[in-house]
Design a protein around this motif. Structure first.
Motif, PDB file in Angstrom:
ATOM      1  N   VAL A  50       0.863  -1.180   0.000  1.00 19.81           N
ATOM      2  CA  VAL A  50       0.000   0.000   0.000  1.00 19.81           C
ATOM      3  C   VAL A  50       0.894   1.223   0.000  1.00 19.81           C
ATOM      4  CG1 VAL A  50      -1.765   1.300   1.248  1.00 19.81           C
ATOM      5  CG2 VAL A  50      -1.814  -1.211   1.274  1.00 19.81           C
ATOM      6  N   VAL A  51       0.686   2.121  -0.939  1.00 17.84           N
ATOM      7  CA  VAL A  51       1.427   3.382  -0.988  1.00 17.84           C
ATOM      8  C   VAL A  51       0.433   4.518  -0.793  1.00 17.84           C
ATOM      9  CG1 VAL A  51       2.806   4.949  -2.393  1.00 17.84           C
ATOM     10  CG2 VAL A  51       3.234   2.483  -2.501  1.00 17.84           C
ATOM     11  N   ASP A  52       0.616   5.278   0.265  1.00 14.54           N
ATOM     12  CA  ASP A  52      -0.208   6.463   0.512  1.00 14.54           C
ATOM     13  C   ASP A  52       0.592   7.694   0.108  1.00 14.54           C
ATOM     14  OD1 ASP A  52      -2.393   5.037   1.510  1.00 14.54           O
ATOM     15  OD2 ASP A  52      -1.611   5.060   3.546  1.00 14.54           O
ATOM     16  N   ALA A  92       3.373  -1.077   3.919  1.00  8.94           N
ATOM     17  CA  ALA A  92       2.681   0.189   3.667  1.00  8.94           C
ATOM     18  C   ALA A  92       3.670   1.344   3.782  1.00  8.94           C
ATOM     19  CB  ALA A  92       1.540   0.388   4.668  1.00  8.94           C
ATOM     20  N   PHE A  93       3.522   2.329   2.907  1.00 11.45           N
ATOM     21  CA  PHE A  93       4.490   3.417   2.814  1.00 11.45           C
ATOM     22  C   PHE A  93       3.808   4.774   2.708  1.00 11.45           C
ATOM     23  CE2 PHE A  93       5.849  -0.400   0.695  1.00 11.45           C
ATOM     24  CZ  PHE A  93       7.104  -0.662   1.226  1.00 11.45           C
ATOM     25  N   ASN A  94       4.422   5.778   3.332  1.00 12.75           N
ATOM     26  CA  ASN A  94       4.061   7.177   3.109  1.00 12.75           C
ATOM     27  C   ASN A  94       5.084   7.768   2.150  1.00 12.75           C
ATOM     28  OD1 ASN A  94       1.750   7.930   4.782  1.00 12.75           O
ATOM     29  ND2 ASN A  94       3.042   7.454   6.544  1.00 12.75           N
ATOM     30  N   SER A 119       8.794   0.404   5.411  1.00  8.38           N
ATOM     31  CA  SER A 119       7.349   0.307   5.635  1.00  8.38           C
ATOM     32  C   SER A 119       6.951   1.113   6.870  1.00  8.38           C
ATOM     33  CB  SER A 119       6.953  -1.158   5.827  1.00  8.38           C
ATOM     34  OG  SER A 119       5.564  -1.300   5.999  1.00  8.38           O
ATOM     35  N   GLY A 120       5.889   1.896   6.743  1.00  9.58           N
ATOM     36  CA  GLY A 120       5.406   2.708   7.855  1.00  9.58           C
ATOM     37  C   GLY A 120       6.132   4.010   8.046  1.00  9.58           C
TER      38      GLY A 120
END
Length: 270
Positions: free
Chosen positions: A142-144, A185-187, A232-233
């Protein structure tokens, strides 16, 4: 045609009809992914995805939906899974911006909340619709699309600042919950890319040092390909952070995450 690094992957990109979202959808398709683009406006989205499919030769479908509408999100994800398969990569890019550069009390209440909702409720709905299947399969990313405005108060764009701060924290919580599942997941903040949105913001009227869109594409694609899983995170910034130059793992366990800074060594909340 030689195999691309994302051959066999299914990517879902929100806000894909224009700007950064469209560039990301095109780049992922060019690397071999089958891409579903999601946006509210069907006509422009249809045209964008048709052009991407023609240019890359990869499957590219348009799915019109409002990311803040639970029923619409669930229906959109169900259609993507039915037509392309389970989602391997979710890119939460869609989001609104404050209508005017005014302090919180002067903002239109409904528009202010719609901005916040687009950056928090939208990603949360997509996550709830997509991530369970990723966890079940033991893989996914997931990339935000984050923003530096989420790391500090921006009084003239308070709704966007609040929304992006919430989105960054949401990604941190998601990544922590996903530990050990094979899902990451990444910002990733794009910086200041010259788009329709930034071009309409008075704050950037005279700005000249824009982030090259290619830097955003490279960082997001690196995450999609599994080259940034140690981050991640955490918060990454296109044009400043480059996949090949980042250490495999951050040294500080709290590096690039939202944290309360202490006032000194004796601060009881430190």
């Amino acid at each position: 045609m030689p195999a691309g690094p994302l051959d066999g992957h299914i990517a879902l990109v929100t806000g894909a009809s224009t700007g950064i979202g469209r560039r990301l959808a095109h780049a992922l398709a060019a690397r071999g992914a089958a891409v579903a683009g999601l946006a509210r406006g069907a006509e422009r989205l249809d045209a964008a995805m048709a052009e991407i499919g023609d240019a890359t030769g990869s499957p590219a479908i348009a799915v019109a939906a409002d990311v803040a509408d639970p029923a619409a999100v669930d229906a959109a994800v169900a259609r993507v899974v039915d037509e392309l398969g389970p989602v391997d990569l979710l890119v939460n890019n869609a989001g609104l911006i404050d209508a005017a550069e005014v302090p919180v009390w002067a903002a239109d209440r409904d528009q202010w909340w719609a901005v916040v909702e687009s950056h928090i409720r939208g990603p949360q709905l997509l996550i709830s619709a997509v991530v369970p299947a990723m966890v079940e399969r033991g893989r996914g990313r997931v990339v935000d699309l984050a923003s530096g405005m989420g790391t500090r108060a921006v009084p003239e764009y308070s709704a966007y600042s609040v929304g992006k701060a919430g989105q960054i924290r949401l990604t941190e919580a998601l990544a922590a919950s996903l530990a050990g599942t094979g899902v990451y997941a990444f910002n990733i903040a794009p910086g200041l890319v010259q788009t329709e949105m930034t071009g309409a913001m008075p704050k950037w009227r005279d700005h000249t040092e824009w982030t090259a869109p290619e830097h955003v594409v490279d960082l997001v694609c690196a995450a999609a390909e599994g080259r940034l899983d140690g981050w991640s995170g955490r918060f990454l910034r296109a044009g400043v952070d480059f996949a090949g130059a980042l250490p495999e793992l951050p040294v500080d366990s709290a590096a690039r995450q939202l944290r309360l800074r202490s006032w000194g060594p004796d601060d009881p909340v430190a």
